[in-house]
Design an enzyme around this catalytic site. Sequence first.
Site, mmCIF file in Angstrom:
data_model
loop_
_atom_site.group_PDB
_atom_site.id
_atom_site.type_symbol
_atom_site.label_atom_id
_atom_site.label_comp_id
_atom_site.label_asym_id
_atom_site.label_seq_id
_atom_site.Cartn_x
_atom_site.Cartn_y
_atom_site.Cartn_z
ATOM 1 N N PRO A 192 0.820 -1.217 0.000
ATOM 2 C CA PRO A 192 0.000 0.000 0.000
ATOM 3 C C PRO A 192 0.852 1.264 0.000
ATOM 4 O O PRO A 192 1.928 1.310 0.610
ATOM 5 C CB PRO A 192 -0.795 -0.098 1.287
ATOM 6 N N TYR A 193 0.338 2.264 -0.670
ATOM 7 C CA TYR A 193 0.947 3.590 -0.699
ATOM 8 C C TYR A 193 -0.153 4.574 -0.362
ATOM 9 O O TYR A 193 -1.173 4.641 -1.050
ATOM 10 C CB TYR A 193 1.522 3.882 -2.087
#
Length: 69
Positions: free
Chosen positions: A2-3
């Site tokens: 995830p970013y």
Amino acid sequence: MPYVNIKVTDLGVTREQKARLIAGVTQLLQDVLQKNPATTFVVIDEVNTDNWGTGGIQVSERDRLQHLG
């Protein structure tokens, strides 16, 4: 992997608050989506209020006008 990108104005966000945001978002992704904290990226962008607008005007100008009136 995830970013998460958090954008805030550059008015009074402390180092400690940013650390809490990073830890909290990382924990939330782990709890809700079972994402590995080691591969979770959280980026906080501080935007100058001249470059942030709401209601059709710059936040810096809105703040200036509020202080005048």
